[in-house]
Motif scaffolding. Structure first.
Motif, short mmCIF file in Angstrom:
data_model
loop_
_atom_site.label_atom_id
_atom_site.label_comp_id
_atom_site.label_asym_id
_atom_site.label_seq_id
_atom_site.Cartn_x
_atom_site.Cartn_y
_atom_site.Cartn_z
N SER A 167 0.89 -1.24 0.00
CA SER A 167 0.09 -0.04 -0.11
C SER A 167 0.91 1.23 0.13
N THR B 79 -1.73 3.25 4.69
CA THR B 79 -2.46 2.04 5.15
C THR B 79 -3.73 2.46 6.10
N ARG C 235 -7.24 3.15 7.39
CA ARG C 235 -8.66 2.73 7.24
C ARG C 235 -9.49 3.28 8.19
N THR D 19 -14.19 1.01 6.17
CA THR D 19 -13.76 0.98 5.10
C THR D 19 -12.58 0.02 4.53
N GLU D 20 -12.87 -0.93 3.35
CA GLU D 20 -12.00 -2.05 3.17
C GLU D 20 -10.77 -1.52 2.36
N LYS D 21 -10.92 -0.38 1.79
CA LYS D 21 -9.60 -0.09 0.78
C LYS D 21 -8.87 0.98 1.54
N ALA D 22 -7.51 1.34 1.62
CA ALA D 22 -6.67 2.03 2.11
C ALA D 22 -6.07 2.77 0.97
N SER E 104 -7.60 5.44 3.62
CA SER E 104 -8.81 6.24 3.98
C SER E 104 -8.70 6.99 5.22
N ALA F 254 -9.52 9.84 0.28
CA ALA F 254 -8.81 8.46 -0.02
C ALA F 254 -8.06 8.58 -1.25
N ARG G 49 -7.34 7.04 -4.50
CA ARG G 49 -7.84 5.80 -5.46
C ARG G 49 -7.51 6.30 -6.87
N GLN H 296 -20.47 -0.02 -0.35
CA GLN H 296 -19.69 0.65 -1.60
C GLN H 296 -19.60 2.07 -1.28
N GLU H 297 -18.36 2.51 -1.38
CA GLU H 297 -17.93 3.95 -1.02
C GLU H 297 -18.54 4.84 -2.61
#
Length: 281
Positions: free
Chosen positions: A90, A94, A96, A111-114, A116, A132, A134, A149-150
């Protein structure tokens, strides 16, 4: 360094020292009943009670690498935190987002994704907004507190950061580099109708609307920092009047990262909290 937790009184223009340590702490939140403040230090969160000189550790379970993006839910029952989780591959961080009971306890990841980075609660307490990384850029997103879902709210090139809802939930205030300098912006809660609020020679960050909806307090770097918000720079705290759009400079000191990252208004809209710093010589 020396860190100082302070409050600023809009009525008197006075700064009041709450806590001073030969250590590094950041980012005060003010409790909804006005009786205590929350700061982060060394990956942990602490409850500070002004006047009593008490510093109480908040139990965050396994989330023990908390950064300076945290805040209290509108009903006062939950605390949103951003924790630097142990993750591989990442490259941009990292962090979240989790929620936990306001008194401390087991954190629940939303939040699953990092990475965030939490910044604001929706007034109804059902969702949060955050910054975030992305798709190669830092943008602003929304997600429900139960995860899922974000929703991406900004798509323009350049860093977008510091999102926070207006008290009535109609708008989100934030800072953006989309114009080529770091300025304050406003958009509808659904991400439409983006409007630039400031346009000057400074770098402006982290607009926080007062609970009564009259003002934004924000951090200004007096020398342009591009898209960065480093620590230990000459900064000012300024006040944006949302009725007449006038900006007032309140005070200057050494600060930046950690000074005013998160919502820090007192519930009566008459004071706010911040952190100033002094490098050790």
């Amino acid at each position: 360094m020396i860190s100082r937790l302070e409050t600023y009184d809009l009525n008197t223009g006075e700064r009041n020292l709450i806590l001073e340590e030969n250590a590094h702490f950041e980012a005060p939140n003010w409790s909804l009943d006005g009786t205590y403040l929350i700061i982060n230090q060394d990956g942990l969160l602490f409850k500070i009670t002004p006047g009593l000189n008490t510093k109480e550790l908040i139990d965050t379970g396994e989330a023990r690498q908390c950064n300076n993006d945290h805040g209290i839910s509108p009903d006062g029952t939950l605390l949103a935190i951003s924790n630097n989780d142990q993750m591989e591959n990442s490259g941009f961080g990292t962090s979240r987002i989790y929620t936990l009971p306001i008194a401390g306890g087991l954190p629940t990841r939303i939040t699953e994704k990092a990475p965030s980075y939490w910044h604001g609660w929706a007034p109804d307490g059902k969702s949060v907004v955050y910054t975030a990384h992305r798709n190669g850029d830092f943008d602003i997103y929304r997600i429900g507190i139960k995860g899922g879902q974000e929703v991406r709210l900004t798509e323009e090139a350049g860093l977008d950061d510091g999102p926070e809802y207006s008290p009535d939930g109609r708008f989100i205030y934030y800072n953006s580099y989309r114009s080529g300098s770091m300025e304050l912006w406003r958009m509808n809660a659904d991400g439409r109708n983006k409007v630039q609020l400031t346009d000057d020679i400074y770098s402006n960050w982290f607009p926080h609307p007062s609970p009564d909806g009259k003002y934004l307090v924000f951090l200004t770097y007096l020398e342009d920092q591009g898209q960065a918000h480093p620590p230990l720079k000459l900064v000012a705290l300024r006040l944006y009047n949302l009725q007449n759009k006038q900006i007032t400079s309140l005070c200057t000191f050494i600060g930046g990262q950690g000074t005013l990252n998160v919502p820090s208004w007192a519930p009566d809209s008459e004071k706010f909290a911040f952190v100033s710093y002094e490098p050790k010589k």
